[in-house]
Write an enzyme that holds these catalytic residues in place. Structure first.
Site, PDB file in Angstrom:
ATOM      1  CG  ASP A 153      -2.262   1.110   1.090  1.00 34.86           C
ATOM      2  OD1 ASP A 153      -2.743   1.311  -0.387  1.00 34.86           O
ATOM      3  OD2 ASP A 153      -2.915   1.099   2.604  1.00 34.86           O
ATOM      4  CG  ASP A 166      -4.184  -2.321  -3.292  1.00 35.44           C
ATOM      5  OD1 ASP A 166      -5.621  -2.560  -4.600  1.00 35.44           O
ATOM      6  OD2 ASP A 166      -4.487  -1.671  -2.604  1.00 35.44           O
ATOM      7  CG  ASP A 197     -11.874   0.589   1.570  1.00 32.03           C
ATOM      8  OD1 ASP A 197     -11.656  -0.159   1.466  1.00 32.03           O
ATOM      9  OD2 ASP A 197     -12.744   1.800   1.261  1.00 32.03           O
TER      10      ASP A 197
END
Length: 312
Positions: free
Chosen positions: A105, A144, A286
């Protein structure tokens, strides 16, 4: 001449015996998707029977098949083996997400962490694949991971591609009845040709294919279209899965706890992709943002959950 013929025969025999048998589809080995009785919404509903929202959370989310995410725990092999074993004991297909790359991330910044080094990650992912073994499973590899490059150095990018390639090799070698999918971002993030190049560099041909829309909100049709464009650049028809957990109303352009989103179609085979899956757990935050500014990433919020059920 005879010895050359004999040698050729021996070499052919060695080649044939060295090639592992083709994997059996995990879909054929099971009778539906596994519902985790200890998913965060199921646990919350079970622990809060007096809350007026509990029955709706359990019915709308906790009773549905949802991927279980695995991060940086010490006995990853044992945890994965126990989880996939529980599913196998019920003749069901578990969906897992491997989420432990160093510096994960990088762009979003809400779900940082991961393994402490390249070597630690290689050990972790090898143990993860070994924990599944021959049991049937579906695995989404590192959500991701291939979309974050703008926030990474060239060295970090090359390290990441190497770790992802190693991950695909481990599932190929150690989990023969697993359909593994490298995460390929979403329809609003990276251009299809660029994503195809990254997937190729990360070993996508070693596994079943790729996933799209993980933890995002793009409609299934937009996601299928994006995956088709990625495949056009890949040069072959890789299989793909779509995360439909929160895409019932599509994307508002915001990715971090946006308002007005809705649950999507629960897990199923087909639907425009190889499978539609709930990879993200609906109700899990999130990050410290949007409609849940005080709820850390990955933590369950009944308020988020009910809003997804209602589409508000």
């Amino acid at each position: 001449m005879k010895w050359t013929i004999r040698l050729a025969a021996v070499l052919l025999l060695l080649l044939v015996t060295a090639v592992p048998a083709a994997a059996t589809s995990p879909l054929d080995l099971t009778s539906g998707f596994y519902v985790n009785p200890n998913s965060s919404p199921a646990v919350w509903a079970r622990n809060n029977p007096g809350d007026a929202r509990a029955a709706r959370v359990q019915s709308g989310i906790g009773s549905k098949p949802i991927a279980r995410w695995f991060g940086n725990e010490s006995d990853i092999g044992g945890s994965v083996a126990a989880y996939t074993g529980a599913a196998d004991g019920n003749d069901k297909l578990p969906v897992l997400a491997a989420y432990n790359l160093p510096g994960r991330d990088a762009c979003g910044g809400h779900s940082g962490g991961g393994a402490g080094s390249v070597g630690a990650y290689r050990t972790w992912i090898s143990s993860f694949a070994a924990g599944i073994g021959t049991k049937p499973a579906v695995v989404v590899i590192e959500p991701d991971a291939l979309g974050d490059f703008n926030c990474m150095s060239d060295t970090a990018i090359q390290d990441r591609l190497g770790m992802l390639t190693y991950a695909t090799q481990m599932f190929q070698q150690k989990a023969p009845n697993t359909f593994a999918y490298l995460d390929g971002g979403n329809a609003g993030w990276v251009a299809p040709a660029t994503m195809a190049s990254r997937l190729n560099s990360a070993g996508v041909r070693n596994v079943r294919g790729f996933s799209v829309n993980v933890s995002n909100y793009y409609t299934t049709s937009a996601s299928v279209s994006y995956a088709g464009s990625v495949n056009a650049s890949l040069g072959y028809a890789a299989k793909f899965v779509v995360d439909t957990s929160r895409n019932g109303k599509g994307s508002s352009g915001e990715w971090c706890n946006p308002a007005g989103r809705k649950l999507g179609v629960p897990a199923q085979v087909g639907g425009g992709a190889e499978m539609l899956l709930w990879v993200k757990t609906p109700g899990n935050s999130d990050g410290l943002c949007g409609i849940a500014p005080t709820v850390p990433a990955g933590q369950f919020s009944p308020n988020i959950a009910v809003r997804l059920i209602d589409g508000t």
